[in-house]
Structure formats: structure tokens, C-alpha cells
Design a protein around this motif. Structure first.
Motif, mmCIF file in Angstrom:
data_model
loop_
_atom_site.group_PDB
_atom_site.id
_atom_site.type_symbol
_atom_site.label_atom_id
_atom_site.label_comp_id
_atom_site.label_asym_id
_atom_site.label_seq_id
_atom_site.Cartn_x
_atom_site.Cartn_y
_atom_site.Cartn_z
ATOM 1 N N PHE A 144 38.749 43.763 38.365
ATOM 2 C CA PHE A 144 38.519 43.290 36.993
ATOM 3 C C PHE A 144 39.230 44.169 35.967
ATOM 4 O O PHE A 144 39.626 43.685 34.901
ATOM 5 C CB PHE A 144 37.017 43.199 36.710
ATOM 6 C CG PHE A 144 36.402 41.906 37.160
ATOM 7 C CD1 PHE A 144 36.428 40.784 36.356
ATOM 8 C CD2 PHE A 144 35.822 41.805 38.416
ATOM 9 C CE1 PHE A 144 35.885 39.581 36.771
ATOM 10 C CE2 PHE A 144 35.267 40.603 38.845
ATOM 11 C CZ PHE A 144 35.310 39.489 38.026
ATOM 12 N N THR A 145 39.418 45.431 36.274
ATOM 13 C CA THR A 145 40.209 46.286 35.387
ATOM 14 C C THR A 145 41.645 45.800 35.327
ATOM 15 O O THR A 145 42.245 45.709 34.244
ATOM 16 C CB THR A 145 40.163 47.748 35.869
ATOM 17 O OG1 THR A 145 38.826 48.228 35.817
ATOM 18 C CG2 THR A 145 41.045 48.628 34.995
ATOM 19 N N ALA A 146 42.205 45.473 36.493
ATOM 20 C CA ALA A 146 43.575 44.951 36.525
ATOM 21 C C ALA A 146 43.675 43.625 35.767
ATOM 22 O O ALA A 146 44.641 43.391 35.029
ATOM 23 C CB ALA A 146 44.021 44.776 37.981
ATOM 24 N N LEU A 147 42.668 42.767 35.937
ATOM 25 C CA LEU A 147 42.671 41.495 35.209
ATOM 26 C C LEU A 147 42.579 41.729 33.700
ATOM 27 O O LEU A 147 43.241 41.040 32.914
ATOM 28 C CB LEU A 147 41.496 40.627 35.679
ATOM 29 C CG LEU A 147 41.607 40.039 37.090
ATOM 30 C CD1 LEU A 147 40.296 39.360 37.475
ATOM 31 C CD2 LEU A 147 42.761 39.046 37.171
ATOM 32 N N PRO A 193 40.418 39.368 27.809
ATOM 33 C CA PRO A 193 40.442 40.815 28.059
ATOM 34 C C PRO A 193 39.067 41.463 27.888
ATOM 35 O O PRO A 193 38.678 42.319 28.697
ATOM 36 C CB PRO A 193 41.427 41.337 27.004
ATOM 37 C CG PRO A 193 42.295 40.170 26.695
ATOM 38 C CD PRO A 193 41.414 38.972 26.797
ATOM 39 N N PHE A 194 38.321 41.039 26.871
ATOM 40 C CA PHE A 194 36.985 41.591 26.648
ATOM 41 C C PHE A 194 36.050 41.219 27.797
ATOM 42 O O PHE A 194 35.285 42.057 28.295
ATOM 43 C CB PHE A 194 36.419 41.071 25.323
ATOM 44 C CG PHE A 194 35.064 41.622 24.983
ATOM 45 C CD1 PHE A 194 34.933 42.819 24.311
ATOM 46 C CD2 PHE A 194 33.916 40.932 25.340
ATOM 47 C CE1 PHE A 194 33.682 43.325 24.010
ATOM 48 C CE2 PHE A 194 32.659 41.428 25.049
ATOM 49 C CZ PHE A 194 32.536 42.628 24.375
ATOM 50 N N ALA A 214 45.019 41.523 28.529
ATOM 51 C CA ALA A 214 45.276 42.185 27.245
ATOM 52 C C ALA A 214 46.773 42.234 26.956
ATOM 53 O O ALA A 214 47.208 42.008 25.817
ATOM 54 C CB ALA A 214 44.686 43.590 27.259
ATOM 55 N N ALA A 215 47.567 42.523 27.981
ATOM 56 C CA ALA A 215 49.022 42.558 27.794
ATOM 57 C C ALA A 215 49.557 41.189 27.405
ATOM 58 O O ALA A 215 50.425 41.071 26.533
ATOM 59 C CB ALA A 215 49.693 43.057 29.077
ATOM 60 N N GLU A 232 33.112 42.907 32.666
ATOM 61 C CA GLU A 232 32.775 42.742 34.078
ATOM 62 C C GLU A 232 33.220 43.953 34.904
ATOM 63 O O GLU A 232 32.550 44.337 35.866
ATOM 64 C CB GLU A 232 33.405 41.462 34.628
ATOM 65 C CG GLU A 232 32.808 40.197 34.045
ATOM 66 C CD GLU A 232 31.299 40.115 34.274
ATOM 67 O OE1 GLU A 232 30.855 40.440 35.396
ATOM 68 O OE2 GLU A 232 30.574 39.762 33.330
ATOM 69 N N ALA A 233 34.341 44.546 34.519
ATOM 70 C CA ALA A 233 34.790 45.757 35.219
ATOM 71 C C ALA A 233 33.790 46.893 35.024
ATOM 72 O O ALA A 233 33.399 47.566 35.993
ATOM 73 C CB ALA A 233 36.170 46.169 34.709
ATOM 74 N N VAL A 234 33.371 47.108 33.788
ATOM 75 C CA VAL A 234 32.401 48.175 33.513
ATOM 76 C C VAL A 234 31.081 47.900 34.227
ATOM 77 O O VAL A 234 30.464 48.807 34.800
ATOM 78 C CB VAL A 234 32.178 48.307 31.987
ATOM 79 C CG1 VAL A 234 31.054 49.294 31.700
ATOM 80 C CG2 VAL A 234 33.467 48.759 31.299
ATOM 81 N N ALA A 235 30.642 46.648 34.222
ATOM 82 C CA ALA A 235 29.377 46.294 34.873
ATOM 83 C C ALA A 235 29.448 46.516 36.376
ATOM 84 O O ALA A 235 28.422 46.793 37.012
ATOM 85 C CB ALA A 235 29.028 44.833 34.571
#
Length: 226
Positions: A12-15, A45-46, A20-21, A51-54
Motif C-alpha cells: 500500500f505504500t508503493a500504491l 494517495p490518501f 501521489a506521483a 491503509e498502509a499505516v493501518a
């Protein structure tokens, strides 16, 4: 074999980074939302970052000290890109020195508040007191370093001849002036920035045992003085 615990976080970080890019570089920077589809794409991106943080495994993150590797760069992205852009466009739009000074004061006041909000969330999530202090004081050193002044001169497209190249004397950098006793030259400003960055990195990455020894000595000194 790649460990499963961080896999969801990394995916999810990569997504989030990819989305964002795409939003930043692939879509126009419009103030108005042109369609529901564009609106939803700009939220991706948000959503992916949330989801990455979670999905971040706390024990894995603690083992690799990810707080020190992720939080300061996130702060620097805000402080070294968005803050200089705010000042640049705000200075053009305000039209008066008084309005710009008001904008400058409020942005630099909200910045330490954001640092405190970040470390508060980290502490509420189980972060240790030692890492809270490292993050907070290290990011404060980066804030006071003058990096943002340098970023203002380099990330913006200046048309004013005074800032088209890096000035030889930084007469606006009062936070440097109060330490040096005079407005810093360009070289002095670079040294000032470098010293603060090195100190900030030392706060982030020096061995914890050094700080434990210092704490014991301070407590002992206080006890003996009483």
C-alpha cells in the motif's frame, strides 16, 4: 522468502507513492474539481497511505526503528517543499510586506505544532519516550537549521534578480543573525545549516546508551547539588 508481516504495508505504500506521483505530475493543479472521477482519483494517495499505516506491524517497525527512518523525511517533505512554495506564492499574492509577514509568522508557528502533533500520535500509538524526544528535538533542529531558507531559494522559480541566484549575504535569516551577531554570509549560512543537520542526525541515530549515560550524570549532578 519475504516476511509476510510488512508485506501489506509495503504494497500500500508503493500504491500511495505511485498514486501521489500520478496526481501530482499527471493531473493539472486546478483549484476547482472538474469531475467526480478526478475527485476520487485525487483521494487515492490518501486512501492508500491510510491503509498502509493501518497495516504497519508495530513490532516490525519498532525492531527496525522505522519511526526515525520515516517521520523525519515526511516532515522534511512538508518543510523543504511545501513551506517554501507557500511563502513564494503567498508573497506574490499578498502584495504587501505586512500580509507576507503575517503568512510567514503563522506558517512557522504551525510547524512546531505539527511536530508535536506527530510525536503525540507516535506516543499514543506506543512509541517510547526516548524516541519521542529524538523525533521532536531532531526535527526542531532541522526546522531551525536554515534548510527551508535554502529550499526557498532553490525550489522556486524566482524572477526577482535579488533571488535569481543565492545571495552572498542572507540578511533576512534573523534566526542565524541572533547566533552569529551579524547577518550570515552565504558560506556562514551553509556552515550553520550543516552543523544543525549533523546535530539533528546525531539526535536521530546516536546510540541510546550515550543518552542514558548523560541522563544518569545529570541526575547525579542534581542530587549532589542538593
Amino acid at each position: 522468502m519475504f516476511p509476510r508481516k510488512p508485506l501489506g504495508f509495503l504494497i500500500f505504500t508503493a500504491l500511495a507513492v505511485a498514486a501521489a506521483a500520478f496526481v501530482w505530475f499527471g493531473l493539472p493543479h486546478d483549484r476547482e474539481v472538474k469531475s467526480l472521477g478526478i475527485f476520487l482519483v485525487k483521494l487515492l494517495p490518501f486512501i492508500f497511505a491510510t491503509e498502509a499505516v493501518a497495516r504497519l506491524d508495530v513490532e516490525w517497525a519498532r525492531r527496525y526503528r522505522l519511526a526515525l527512518l520515516l517521520v523525519p523525511p515526511a516532515f522534511l517533505l512538508y518543510f523543504l517543499y511545501f513551506v517554501p512554495k507557500i511563502f513564494f506564492f503567498g508573497g506574490v499574492a499578498s502584495g504587501t510586506a505586512e500580509a507576507f509577514h503575517g503568512l510567514y509568522y503563522h506558517v512557522l508557528t504551525v510547524t512546531p505544532f505539527l511536530i508535536l502533533a506527530t510525536v503525540l500520535a507516535f506516543r499514543l500509538g506506543g512509541g517510547t519516550a526516548a524516541l519521542v524526544r529524538r523525533l521532536s528535538y531532531g526535527m526542531l533542529l532541522l526546522m531551525l537549521s536554515g534548510l527551508e531558507d535554502l529550499a526557498f531559494l532553490t525550489v522556486n522559480d524566482h524572477t526577482d534578480p535579488a533571488y535569481a541566484t543565492i545571495p552572498e549575504v542572507w540578511d533576512w535569516a534573523s534566526h542565524m543573525t541572533v547566533f552569529l551577531g551579524h547577518p550570515p554570509t552565504k558560506v556562514e549560512a551553509y556552515v550553520f545549516i550543516l552543523v544543525h543537520v549533523v546535530l539533528g542526525l546525531a539526535v536521530f541515530f546516536s546510540p541510546q546508551r550515550w543518552w542514558d549515560v548523560l541522563k544518569v550524570r545529570v541526575v547525579r549532578t542534581r542530587t549532589e547539588s542538593v
